[in-house]
Design a protein around this motif. Sequence first.
Motif, PDB file in Angstrom:
ATOM      1  N   GLN A 156       0.796  -1.085   0.003  1.00 18.30           N
ATOM      2  CA  GLN A 156       0.012   0.071  -0.022  1.00 18.30           C
ATOM      3  C   GLN A 156       0.820   1.213   0.057  1.00 18.30           C
ATOM      4  O   GLN A 156       0.370   2.166  -0.685  1.00 18.30           O
ATOM      5  CB  GLN A 156      -1.165   0.045   1.189  1.00 18.30           C
ATOM      6  CG  GLN A 156      -2.075  -1.142   0.838  1.00 18.30           C
ATOM      7  CD  GLN A 156      -2.867  -1.164   2.418  1.00 18.30           C
ATOM      8  OE1 GLN A 156      -2.199  -0.830   3.335  1.00 18.30           O
ATOM      9  NE2 GLN A 156      -4.005  -1.744   2.420  1.00 18.30           N
ATOM     10  N   SER A 157       1.821   1.148   0.877  1.00 16.60           N
ATOM     11  CA  SER A 157       2.870   2.601   0.877  1.00 16.60           C
ATOM     12  C   SER A 157       3.503   2.447  -0.649  1.00 16.60           C
ATOM     13  O   SER A 157       3.652   3.644  -0.868  1.00 16.60           O
ATOM     14  CB  SER A 157       3.982   1.997   1.785  1.00 16.60           C
ATOM     15  OG  SER A 157       4.942   3.184   1.935  1.00 16.60           O
ATOM     16  N   GLU A 158       3.859   1.429  -1.071  1.00 21.04           N
ATOM     17  CA  GLU A 158       4.439   1.297  -2.416  1.00 21.04           C
ATOM     18  C   GLU A 158       3.618   2.101  -3.484  1.00 21.04           C
ATOM     19  O   GLU A 158       3.988   2.954  -4.353  1.00 21.04           O
ATOM     20  CB  GLU A 158       5.038   0.192  -2.702  1.00 21.04           C
ATOM     21  CG  GLU A 158       5.356  -0.005  -4.327  1.00 21.04           C
ATOM     22  CD  GLU A 158       5.733  -1.690  -4.684  1.00 21.04           C
ATOM     23  OE1 GLU A 158       5.428  -1.842  -6.028  1.00 21.04           O
ATOM     24  OE2 GLU A 158       6.352  -2.132  -3.863  1.00 21.04           O
ATOM     25  N   ILE A 159       2.532   1.609  -3.526  1.00 22.04           N
ATOM     26  CA  ILE A 159       1.311   2.215  -4.557  1.00 22.04           C
ATOM     27  C   ILE A 159       0.990   3.739  -4.242  1.00 22.04           C
ATOM     28  O   ILE A 159       0.926   4.287  -5.214  1.00 22.04           O
ATOM     29  CB  ILE A 159      -0.123   1.458  -4.165  1.00 22.04           C
ATOM     30  CG1 ILE A 159       0.144  -0.021  -4.797  1.00 22.04           C
ATOM     31  CG2 ILE A 159      -1.135   2.223  -5.013  1.00 22.04           C
ATOM     32  CD1 ILE A 159      -1.176  -0.880  -4.505  1.00 22.04           C
ATOM     33  N   ARG A 160       1.007   4.012  -2.944  1.00 25.72           N
ATOM     34  CA  ARG A 160       0.872   5.527  -2.849  1.00 25.72           C
ATOM     35  C   ARG A 160       2.006   6.465  -3.375  1.00 25.72           C
ATOM     36  O   ARG A 160       1.785   7.484  -3.792  1.00 25.72           O
ATOM     37  CB  ARG A 160       0.790   5.638  -1.117  1.00 25.72           C
ATOM     38  CG  ARG A 160       0.653   7.136  -0.625  1.00 25.72           C
ATOM     39  CD  ARG A 160       0.659   7.456   0.698  1.00 25.72           C
ATOM     40  NE  ARG A 160       0.534   8.868   1.073  1.00 25.72           N
ATOM     41  CZ  ARG A 160      -0.531   9.457   1.382  1.00 25.72           C
ATOM     42  NH1 ARG A 160      -1.765   9.090   1.091  1.00 25.72           N
ATOM     43  NH2 ARG A 160      -0.568  10.623   1.454  1.00 25.72           N
ATOM     44  N   GLN A 161       3.272   5.961  -3.082  1.00 25.32           N
ATOM     45  CA  GLN A 161       4.234   6.584  -3.746  1.00 25.32           C
ATOM     46  C   GLN A 161       4.267   6.631  -5.448  1.00 25.32           C
ATOM     47  O   GLN A 161       4.536   7.524  -5.883  1.00 25.32           O
ATOM     48  CB  GLN A 161       5.509   5.893  -3.606  1.00 25.32           C
ATOM     49  CG  GLN A 161       5.947   5.957  -1.849  1.00 25.32           C
ATOM     50  CD  GLN A 161       5.938   7.499  -1.411  1.00 25.32           C
ATOM     51  OE1 GLN A 161       6.596   8.381  -2.299  1.00 25.32           O
ATOM     52  NE2 GLN A 161       5.053   7.705  -0.296  1.00 25.32           N
ATOM     53  N   ILE A 162       3.612   5.500  -5.952  1.00 18.82           N
ATOM     54  CA  ILE A 162       3.496   5.515  -7.421  1.00 18.82           C
ATOM     55  C   ILE A 162       2.620   6.599  -7.569  1.00 18.82           C
ATOM     56  O   ILE A 162       2.745   7.355  -8.635  1.00 18.82           O
ATOM     57  CB  ILE A 162       2.947   4.056  -7.813  1.00 18.82           C
ATOM     58  CG1 ILE A 162       4.292   2.996  -7.472  1.00 18.82           C
ATOM     59  CG2 ILE A 162       2.581   4.176  -9.291  1.00 18.82           C
ATOM     60  CD1 ILE A 162       3.611   1.442  -7.856  1.00 18.82           C
TER      61      ILE A 162
END
Length: 227
Positions: free
Chosen positions: A10-16
């Motif tokens: 989820q954190s990775e997606i937010r950064q994307i």
Amino acid sequence: MSDRTLKRRQSEIRQIAIGNPKDGHPAGWFEQVYATACGDAAAIPWAMRQPNPYLVEWLNDTDTDGNGKSALVIGCGLGDDAEALAKRGFRVTAFDISETAIAWCRQRFPDSSVNYQVGDLFACDESWKRAFDFVFESRTVQSLPLKLRRTTINTLSEFVADSGTLLVVANRRDTEAEPDGPPWPLSDSEFQLFETCGLSEIRRDLFKGNTRPTVRVEYRRVGAASC
């Protein structure tokens, strides 16, 4: 997927999503999310691998039968909602901006009657205007920046045919202040924007259970007004 792995994803997606403006299109980041999932649906936090329960409940409560009517699914993801509508008798078109997502849909449902298409909400075929008896939108509006809210709502409202229905599922915020996002939940005034496009609110259901409640709103086009 463990809770720790899910939070990391989820954190990775937010950064994307946050980094997307460099790539131009406000929804372009969805392709990167689906592509980096590498075929693992668990890596798509919003992919339930079953029809949206808020859609299913509404279909059951209203005893809806598509009976050959046209339906459009906005941002169809992995296709479960489109398939649910097809089983109800609708002639379904479903689109997503992610080529990977659409390829995934076709792989999951090789014998489907659904017309899956790669499509851009802001550049859809003109023939789609006022063309669909039923339009389903779940959490697409809230995934796009507030500066595009009016444009986004105007655009998807125009898919609804005369006497047609739009069903919206979204998180709601109780203030007009801009929230930290993504996602950016809708305020009451933003829900009202659908009515400026000639749609009338027929029913609103509120579901609690998380930090921001989920709202399901049924709209209908009862006149010929446009945005």
